[in-house]
Write a protein that holds these residues in place. Structure first.
Motif, PDB file in Angstrom:
ATOM      1  N   PHE A 192     -28.790  10.151   1.419  1.00 53.77           N
ATOM      2  CA  PHE A 192     -27.786   9.127   1.144  1.00 53.77           C
ATOM      3  C   PHE A 192     -27.878   8.631  -0.293  1.00 53.77           C
ATOM      4  O   PHE A 192     -28.970   8.307  -0.769  1.00 53.77           O
ATOM      5  CB  PHE A 192     -27.990   7.972   2.124  1.00 53.77           C
ATOM      6  CG  PHE A 192     -27.161   6.754   1.853  1.00 53.77           C
ATOM      7  CD1 PHE A 192     -27.740   5.606   1.339  1.00 53.77           C
ATOM      8  CD2 PHE A 192     -25.807   6.742   2.132  1.00 53.77           C
ATOM      9  CE1 PHE A 192     -26.996   4.473   1.100  1.00 53.77           C
ATOM     10  CE2 PHE A 192     -25.048   5.613   1.897  1.00 53.77           C
ATOM     11  CZ  PHE A 192     -25.641   4.471   1.379  1.00 53.77           C
ATOM     12  N   SER A 208     -29.565  -0.178   5.066  1.00 56.49           N
ATOM     13  CA  SER A 208     -28.432  -0.269   4.144  1.00 56.49           C
ATOM     14  C   SER A 208     -27.182   0.260   4.833  1.00 56.49           C
ATOM     15  O   SER A 208     -27.218   1.297   5.479  1.00 56.49           O
ATOM     16  CB  SER A 208     -28.696   0.563   2.893  1.00 56.49           C
ATOM     17  OG  SER A 208     -29.772   0.060   2.156  1.00 56.49           O
ATOM     18  N   TRP A 209     -26.110  -0.468   4.696  1.00 57.44           N
ATOM     19  CA  TRP A 209     -24.868  -0.086   5.330  1.00 57.44           C
ATOM     20  C   TRP A 209     -24.460   1.316   4.890  1.00 57.44           C
ATOM     21  O   TRP A 209     -24.427   1.611   3.707  1.00 57.44           O
ATOM     22  CB  TRP A 209     -23.782  -1.074   4.929  1.00 57.44           C
ATOM     23  CG  TRP A 209     -22.613  -1.090   5.815  1.00 57.44           C
ATOM     24  CD1 TRP A 209     -22.512  -0.543   7.055  1.00 57.44           C
ATOM     25  CD2 TRP A 209     -21.366  -1.692   5.539  1.00 57.44           C
ATOM     26  NE1 TRP A 209     -21.272  -0.786   7.566  1.00 57.44           N
ATOM     27  CE2 TRP A 209     -20.549  -1.482   6.658  1.00 57.44           C
ATOM     28  CE3 TRP A 209     -20.856  -2.396   4.438  1.00 57.44           C
ATOM     29  CZ2 TRP A 209     -19.254  -1.944   6.730  1.00 57.44           C
ATOM     30  CZ3 TRP A 209     -19.564  -2.848   4.514  1.00 57.44           C
ATOM     31  CH2 TRP A 209     -18.768  -2.625   5.637  1.00 57.44           C
ATOM     32  N   GLY A 210     -24.169   2.149   5.874  1.00 61.84           N
ATOM     33  CA  GLY A 210     -23.704   3.500   5.562  1.00 61.84           C
ATOM     34  C   GLY A 210     -24.798   4.512   5.354  1.00 61.84           C
ATOM     35  O   GLY A 210     -24.522   5.662   5.035  1.00 61.84           O
ATOM     36  N   LYS A 211     -26.050   4.119   5.558  1.00 64.39           N
ATOM     37  CA  LYS A 211     -27.145   5.023   5.306  1.00 64.39           C
ATOM     38  C   LYS A 211     -27.503   5.804   6.557  1.00 64.39           C
ATOM     39  O   LYS A 211     -28.175   5.297   7.447  1.00 64.39           O
ATOM     40  CB  LYS A 211     -28.369   4.251   4.810  1.00 64.39           C
ATOM     41  CG  LYS A 211     -29.552   5.133   4.462  1.00 64.39           C
ATOM     42  CD  LYS A 211     -30.719   4.306   3.962  1.00 64.39           C
ATOM     43  CE  LYS A 211     -31.914   5.176   3.611  1.00 64.39           C
ATOM     44  NZ  LYS A 211     -33.050   4.375   3.114  1.00 64.39           N
ATOM     45  N   LEU A 212     -27.061   7.051   6.608  1.00 65.08           N
ATOM     46  CA  LEU A 212     -27.481   7.969   7.663  1.00 65.08           C
ATOM     47  C   LEU A 212     -28.728   8.697   7.187  1.00 65.08           C
ATOM     48  O   LEU A 212     -28.743   9.238   6.080  1.00 65.08           O
ATOM     49  CB  LEU A 212     -26.397   9.005   7.966  1.00 65.08           C
ATOM     50  CG  LEU A 212     -25.267   8.667   8.925  1.00 65.08           C
ATOM     51  CD1 LEU A 212     -24.401   9.885   9.160  1.00 65.08           C
ATOM     52  CD2 LEU A 212     -25.795   8.124  10.241  1.00 65.08           C
ATOM     53  N   SER A 218     -18.760   7.549   1.642  1.00 67.35           N
ATOM     54  CA  SER A 218     -20.196   7.668   1.360  1.00 67.35           C
ATOM     55  C   SER A 218     -20.447   8.947   0.591  1.00 67.35           C
ATOM     56  O   SER A 218     -19.714   9.925   0.748  1.00 67.35           O
ATOM     57  CB  SER A 218     -21.008   7.698   2.663  1.00 67.35           C
ATOM     58  OG  SER A 218     -20.763   6.569   3.451  1.00 67.35           O
ATOM     59  N   ARG A 257     -21.528  -1.077  -0.713  1.00 70.04           N
ATOM     60  CA  ARG A 257     -22.113  -1.731   0.459  1.00 70.04           C
ATOM     61  C   ARG A 257     -23.490  -1.166   0.792  1.00 70.04           C
ATOM     62  O   ARG A 257     -24.200  -1.739   1.618  1.00 70.04           O
ATOM     63  CB  ARG A 257     -21.211  -1.570   1.684  1.00 70.04           C
ATOM     64  CG  ARG A 257     -19.807  -2.130   1.495  1.00 70.04           C
ATOM     65  CD  ARG A 257     -19.804  -3.634   1.223  1.00 70.04           C
ATOM     66  NE  ARG A 257     -18.457  -4.165   1.064  1.00 70.04           N
ATOM     67  CZ  ARG A 257     -17.871  -4.967   1.933  1.00 70.04           C
ATOM     68  NH1 ARG A 257     -18.504  -5.326   3.040  1.00 70.04           N
ATOM     69  NH2 ARG A 257     -16.649  -5.399   1.709  1.00 70.04           N
ATOM     70  N   GLY A 258     -23.835  -0.037   0.195  1.00 70.40           N
ATOM     71  CA  GLY A 258     -25.137   0.553   0.456  1.00 70.40           C
ATOM     72  C   GLY A 258     -25.521   1.476  -0.685  1.00 70.40           C
ATOM     73  O   GLY A 258     -24.676   2.111  -1.301  1.00 70.40           O
ATOM     74  N   ARG A 259     -26.838   1.508  -0.973  1.00 70.97           N
ATOM     75  CA  ARG A 259     -27.327   2.355  -2.064  1.00 70.97           C
ATOM     76  C   ARG A 259     -28.641   2.983  -1.630  1.00 70.97           C
ATOM     77  O   ARG A 259     -29.510   2.299  -1.084  1.00 70.97           O
ATOM     78  CB  ARG A 259     -27.541   1.523  -3.317  1.00 70.97           C
ATOM     79  CG  ARG A 259     -28.219   2.237  -4.465  1.00 70.97           C
ATOM     80  CD  ARG A 259     -28.448   1.284  -5.620  1.00 70.97           C
ATOM     81  NE  ARG A 259     -27.220   1.063  -6.384  1.00 70.97           N
ATOM     82  CZ  ARG A 259     -26.956   1.640  -7.556  1.00 70.97           C
ATOM     83  NH1 ARG A 259     -27.817   2.482  -8.094  1.00 70.97           N
ATOM     84  NH2 ARG A 259     -25.853   1.363  -8.201  1.00 70.97           N
ATOM     85  N   GLN A 287     -22.612   4.052  -0.477  1.00 69.07           N
ATOM     86  CA  GLN A 287     -21.486   3.846   0.394  1.00 69.07           C
ATOM     87  C   GLN A 287     -20.593   2.765  -0.178  1.00 69.07           C
ATOM     88  O   GLN A 287     -21.088   1.739  -0.661  1.00 69.07           O
ATOM     89  CB  GLN A 287     -21.902   3.453   1.823  1.00 69.07           C
ATOM     90  CG  GLN A 287     -20.759   3.579   2.816  1.00 69.07           C
ATOM     91  CD  GLN A 287     -20.441   2.290   3.538  1.00 69.07           C
ATOM     92  OE1 GLN A 287     -20.984   1.249   3.227  1.00 69.07           O
ATOM     93  NE2 GLN A 287     -19.560   2.348   4.508  1.00 69.07           N
ATOM     94  N   PHE A 303     -30.941  11.870   7.770  1.00 74.53           N
ATOM     95  CA  PHE A 303     -30.860  13.181   8.393  1.00 74.53           C
ATOM     96  C   PHE A 303     -32.243  13.726   8.686  1.00 74.53           C
ATOM     97  O   PHE A 303     -33.198  13.501   7.926  1.00 74.53           O
ATOM     98  CB  PHE A 303     -30.141  14.168   7.471  1.00 74.53           C
ATOM     99  CG  PHE A 303     -28.642  14.031   7.468  1.00 74.53           C
ATOM    100  CD1 PHE A 303     -28.030  12.968   6.830  1.00 74.53           C
ATOM    101  CD2 PHE A 303     -27.853  14.978   8.106  1.00 74.53           C
ATOM    102  CE1 PHE A 303     -26.652  12.848   6.820  1.00 74.53           C
ATOM    103  CE2 PHE A 303     -26.465  14.869   8.100  1.00 74.53           C
ATOM    104  CZ  PHE A 303     -25.860  13.800   7.455  1.00 74.53           C
TER     105      PHE A 303
END
Lengths: 111, 114
Positions: free
Chosen positions: B45, A95-99, B33, B55-57, B48, A101
């Motif tokens: 997360f 998923s876009w933006g999923k870092l 985010s 764009r992201g979940r 975002q 950790f």
């Protein structure tokens, strides 16, 4: 999902000592960052390093993406280096933006 | 230049209430985010947003929602609060559009649910 393992979980250093923190990840990544979380909770950027080697003062980092690990080096440690160090990665295709950790390495530097 | 700013810094709510957390990204950053950090763990997360679109979940229940405004600031809303929602909520911004890019985090909003 991608697994991120950090070692050691805890580290106690005497001021002036050197140390190496390790981050292993289970899949290909297009983003890897190292953060330092201070006692007040703020995440401070240390390195954006999806591959290669970077240095910033007493800190340096190396990521070997093909072997799926990254190392953070702390030299001549100071008490202000105490805190939790996190490695975070973004997997290709996630998923876009999923870092994702890791669990972090708790570092205590004693005078 | 100002970094990522979040408000409020601390808040206490009771079970069943609703909370809204706010975030202003670094000037020029269009991506925001949200992450949740429970005590003793790494951040997880949540969402975002880029150019006002999700764009992201992450794997969070529908009680969690967010939005991004035309000035790229963002709000995170949590409804029907549970004790387990007690955490540090972190907002991060980046300029990248095609992937996450380098994230810069705010100081967080510490939520306590009683």
């Amino acid at each position: 999902g991608i697994q991120v393992e950090q070692s050691p979980p805890d580290l106690i250093l005497q001021e002036g000592a050197n140390s190496t923190l390790r981050c292993n990840f289970s899949d290909s990544v297009n983003n890897l960052q190292w953060f330092h979380q201070n006692p007040w909770g703020q995440l401070i950027n240390l390195f954006y390093i999806p591959s290669g080697t970077k240095q910033n003062g007493r800190l340096s980092a190396t990521t070997v993406a093909t072997e799926r690990y990254s190392l953070l080096y702390i030299s001549s440690s100071q008490t202000t280096d105490s805190g939790v160090y996190f490695c975070a990665v973004e997997r290709y295709g996630d998923s876009w933006g999923k870092l994702q950790f890791g669990a972090g390495t708790q570092v205590v530097v004693t005078p | 230049d100002a970094g990522v700013t979040q408000s409020p810094t601390h808040l206490i709510k009771t079970r069943g209430q609703q909370v809204t957390l706010r975030c202003s990204p670094i000037s020029g950053h269009k991506s925001v985010s949200w992450y949740q950090q429970v005590l003793g763990q790494g951040p997880q997360f949540i969402f975002q947003y880029y150019e006002k679109e999700e764009r992201g979940r992450g794997n969070f229940p529908d009680r969690f929602s967010a939005r991004q405004f035309p000035n790229y600031s963002s709000e995170l809303n949590v409804n029907a609060l549970l004790l387990g929602d007690s955490a540090l909520y972190l907002c991060a911004s980046s300029w990248a559009s095609g992937n996450t890019g380098e994230l810069f985090f705010g100081e967080g909003s510490r939520l306590t649910v009683l």
